[in-house]
Design a protein around this motif. Structure first.
Motif, PDB file in Angstrom:
ATOM      1  N   HIS A  80      27.158  21.325  65.221  1.00 42.15           N
ATOM      2  CA  HIS A  80      27.152  20.745  66.566  1.00 42.15           C
ATOM      3  C   HIS A  80      28.607  20.482  66.955  1.00 42.15           C
ATOM      4  N   SER A  81      29.019  21.008  68.116  1.00 44.05           N
ATOM      5  CA  SER A  81      30.377  20.823  68.627  1.00 44.05           C
ATOM      6  C   SER A  81      30.302  20.137  69.978  1.00 44.05           C
ATOM      7  N   SER A  82      31.030  19.024  70.114  1.00 44.03           N
ATOM      8  CA  SER A  82      31.045  18.264  71.357  1.00 44.03           C
ATOM      9  C   SER A  82      32.488  18.085  71.815  1.00 44.03           C
ATOM     10  N   TYR A  83      32.799  18.588  73.013  1.00 45.62           N
ATOM     11  CA  TYR A  83      34.150  18.520  73.545  1.00 45.62           C
ATOM     12  C   TYR A  83      34.398  17.134  74.133  1.00 45.62           C
ATOM     13  N   ILE A  84      35.450  16.470  73.661  1.00 46.04           N
ATOM     14  CA  ILE A  84      35.765  15.108  74.106  1.00 46.04           C
ATOM     15  C   ILE A  84      36.232  15.144  75.558  1.00 46.04           C
ATOM     16  N   ASP A  85      35.766  14.184  76.356  1.00 44.75           N
ATOM     17  CA  ASP A  85      36.098  14.039  77.780  1.00 44.75           C
ATOM     18  C   ASP A  85      35.569  15.181  78.636  1.00 44.75           C
ATOM     19  N   ARG A  86      34.604  15.892  78.150  1.00 49.34           N
ATOM     20  CA  ARG A  86      33.951  16.961  78.909  1.00 49.34           C
ATOM     21  C   ARG A  86      32.458  16.838  78.659  1.00 49.34           C
ATOM     22  N   ASN A  87      31.715  17.403  79.480  1.00 46.84           N
ATOM     23  CA  ASN A  87      30.267  17.384  79.308  1.00 46.84           C
ATOM     24  C   ASN A  87      29.827  18.721  78.702  1.00 46.84           C
ATOM     25  N   THR A  88      30.472  19.113  77.597  1.00 51.36           N
ATOM     26  CA  THR A  88      30.199  20.408  76.998  1.00 51.36           C
ATOM     27  C   THR A  88      29.876  20.243  75.522  1.00 51.36           C
ATOM     28  N   GLU A  89      28.730  20.784  75.129  1.00 51.86           N
ATOM     29  CA  GLU A  89      28.304  20.738  73.734  1.00 51.86           C
ATOM     30  C   GLU A  89      27.719  22.092  73.344  1.00 51.86           C
ATOM     31  N   PHE A  90      27.878  22.433  72.068  1.00 57.02           N
ATOM     32  CA  PHE A  90      27.324  23.672  71.552  1.00 57.02           C
ATOM     33  C   PHE A  90      26.628  23.401  70.226  1.00 57.02           C
ATOM     34  N   ASP A  91      25.543  24.110  69.997  1.00 62.45           N
ATOM     35  CA  ASP A  91      24.836  24.059  68.720  1.00 62.45           C
ATOM     36  C   ASP A  91      24.717  25.467  68.181  1.00 62.45           C
ATOM     37  N   GLU A  92      25.093  25.620  66.945  1.00 64.16           N
ATOM     38  CA  GLU A  92      24.990  26.909  66.270  1.00 64.16           C
ATOM     39  C   GLU A  92      24.205  26.702  64.986  1.00 64.16           C
ATOM     40  N   SER A  93      23.549  27.764  64.530  1.00 65.11           N
ATOM     41  CA  SER A  93      22.799  27.672  63.279  1.00 65.11           C
ATOM     42  C   SER A  93      22.765  29.046  62.626  1.00 65.11           C
ATOM     43  N   GLY A  94      22.387  29.038  61.359  1.00 68.27           N
ATOM     44  CA  GLY A  94      22.307  30.284  60.612  1.00 68.27           C
ATOM     45  C   GLY A  94      22.214  30.001  59.135  1.00 68.27           C
ATOM     46  N   THR A  95      22.759  30.892  58.351  1.00 65.50           N
ATOM     47  CA  THR A  95      22.733  30.735  56.897  1.00 65.50           C
ATOM     48  C   THR A  95      24.161  30.633  56.376  1.00 65.50           C
ATOM     49  N   PHE A  96      24.269  30.166  55.136  1.00 65.81           N
ATOM     50  CA  PHE A  96      25.590  30.097  54.529  1.00 65.81           C
ATOM     51  C   PHE A  96      25.520  30.531  53.077  1.00 65.81           C
ATOM     52  N   SER A  97      26.686  30.906  52.569  1.00 63.16           N
ATOM     53  CA  SER A  97      26.814  31.235  51.149  1.00 63.16           C
ATOM     54  C   SER A  97      28.128  30.651  50.651  1.00 63.16           C
ATOM     55  N   VAL A  98      28.180  30.428  49.344  1.00 64.14           N
ATOM     56  CA  VAL A  98      29.400  29.927  48.719  1.00 64.14           C
ATOM     57  C   VAL A  98      29.766  30.904  47.617  1.00 64.14           C
ATOM     58  N   ASN A  99      30.984  31.419  47.687  1.00 63.25           N
ATOM     59  CA  ASN A  99      31.494  32.320  46.671  1.00 63.25           C
ATOM     60  C   ASN A  99      32.814  31.740  46.181  1.00 63.25           C
ATOM     61  N   GLY A 100      32.845  31.275  44.935  1.00 61.57           N
ATOM     62  CA  GLY A 100      34.009  30.536  44.453  1.00 61.57           C
ATOM     63  C   GLY A 100      34.071  29.228  45.200  1.00 61.57           C
ATOM     64  N   ASN A 101      35.145  28.987  45.929  1.00 56.97           N
ATOM     65  CA  ASN A 101      35.277  27.783  46.750  1.00 56.97           C
ATOM     66  C   ASN A 101      35.246  28.106  48.241  1.00 56.97           C
ATOM     67  N   ILE A 102      34.846  29.320  48.590  1.00 59.18           N
ATOM     68  CA  ILE A 102      34.810  29.726  49.994  1.00 59.18           C
ATOM     69  C   ILE A 102      33.374  29.662  50.519  1.00 59.18           C
ATOM     70  N   LEU A 103      33.209  28.863  51.552  1.00 58.69           N
ATOM     71  CA  LEU A 103      31.933  28.720  52.246  1.00 58.69           C
ATOM     72  C   LEU A 103      31.962  29.654  53.442  1.00 58.69           C
ATOM     73  N   THR A 104      30.947  30.526  53.544  1.00 60.64           N
ATOM     74  CA  THR A 104      30.847  31.448  54.674  1.00 60.64           C
ATOM     75  C   THR A 104      29.619  31.084  55.490  1.00 60.64           C
ATOM     76  N   LEU A 105      29.845  30.738  56.751  1.00 59.03           N
ATOM     77  CA  LEU A 105      28.739  30.473  57.679  1.00 59.03           C
ATOM     78  C   LEU A 105      28.468  31.752  58.441  1.00 59.03           C
ATOM     79  N   THR A 106      27.215  32.179  58.467  1.00 57.02           N
ATOM     80  CA  THR A 106      26.833  33.366  59.226  1.00 57.02           C
ATOM     81  C   THR A 106      25.826  32.924  60.283  1.00 57.02           C
ATOM     82  N   GLU A 107      26.275  32.954  61.530  1.00 60.67           N
ATOM     83  CA  GLU A 107      25.410  32.554  62.636  1.00 60.67           C
ATOM     84  C   GLU A 107      24.320  33.599  62.843  1.00 60.67           C
ATOM     85  N   LYS A 108      23.281  33.220  63.554  1.00 57.42           N
ATOM     86  CA  LYS A 108      22.182  34.143  63.843  1.00 57.42           C
ATOM     87  C   LYS A 108      22.678  35.384  64.582  1.00 57.42           C
TER      88      LYS A 108
END
Length: 148
Positions: A80-108
């Motif tokens: 969830h991303s909310s822009y301060i002092d603006r009326n703008t918000e975004f929601d993203e979702s999907g799956t993630f994986s962890v390889n070593g110490n790297i987290l990869t988010l893959t949106e739909k």
């Protein structure tokens, strides 16, 4: 009598110093041995990375973007991303994986973003999986608020 006590005290002190020196040698030997073993710890095997992360990252046209990232145990995420002092918000979702110490988010949509998993936080990375450097580097960290 005082001379005997004095000599006994000196003898005990010397024995203590010798025993400490011997254990220090053993300790340094064991440290040397342990450094030869490969460290197999990664975020995937060692950290409790499931949970909720929050932080405010810089933005070009407003005071910042408040972000909440939730990593679920079924390897899904919501962001969830909310822009301060603006009326703008975004929601993203999907799956993630962890390889070593790297987290990869893959949106739909297939778009990917990367984070480095550290103890109690994730650090946003660029498309080349590199951390932001410079004065704003600390602003790209989301801290873990809840552990799942």
């Amino acid at each position: 009598m005082k001379k005997k006590i004095y000599f006994v005290a000196i003898a005990l002190g010397m024995m203590a110093m010798i025993s400490c020196t011997g254990s220090a040698k053993k300790s340094s030997t064991s440290t040397t041995d342990s450094t030869q073993v490969a460290d197999m710890h990664t975020a995937e095997t060692s950290l409790d990375y499931y949970g909720e992360y929050k932080g405010t990252i810089p933005a070009a046209d407003c005071p910042g973007i408040e972000m909440t990232l939730i990593l679920n145990k079924d390897n899904t995420f919501t962001l969830h991303s909310s822009y301060i002092d603006r009326n703008t918000e975004f929601d993203e979702s999907g799956t993630f994986s962890v390889n070593g110490n790297i987290l990869t988010l893959t949106e739909k949509s297939g778009e990917k973003s990367y984070y480095k998993v550290e103890e109690g936080r994730v650090v946003m990375l660029n498309a080349d999986k590199q951390a932001v450097e410079g004065a704003l580097a600390d602003a790209y960290i989301l801290k873990q608020e809840k552990v799942y």
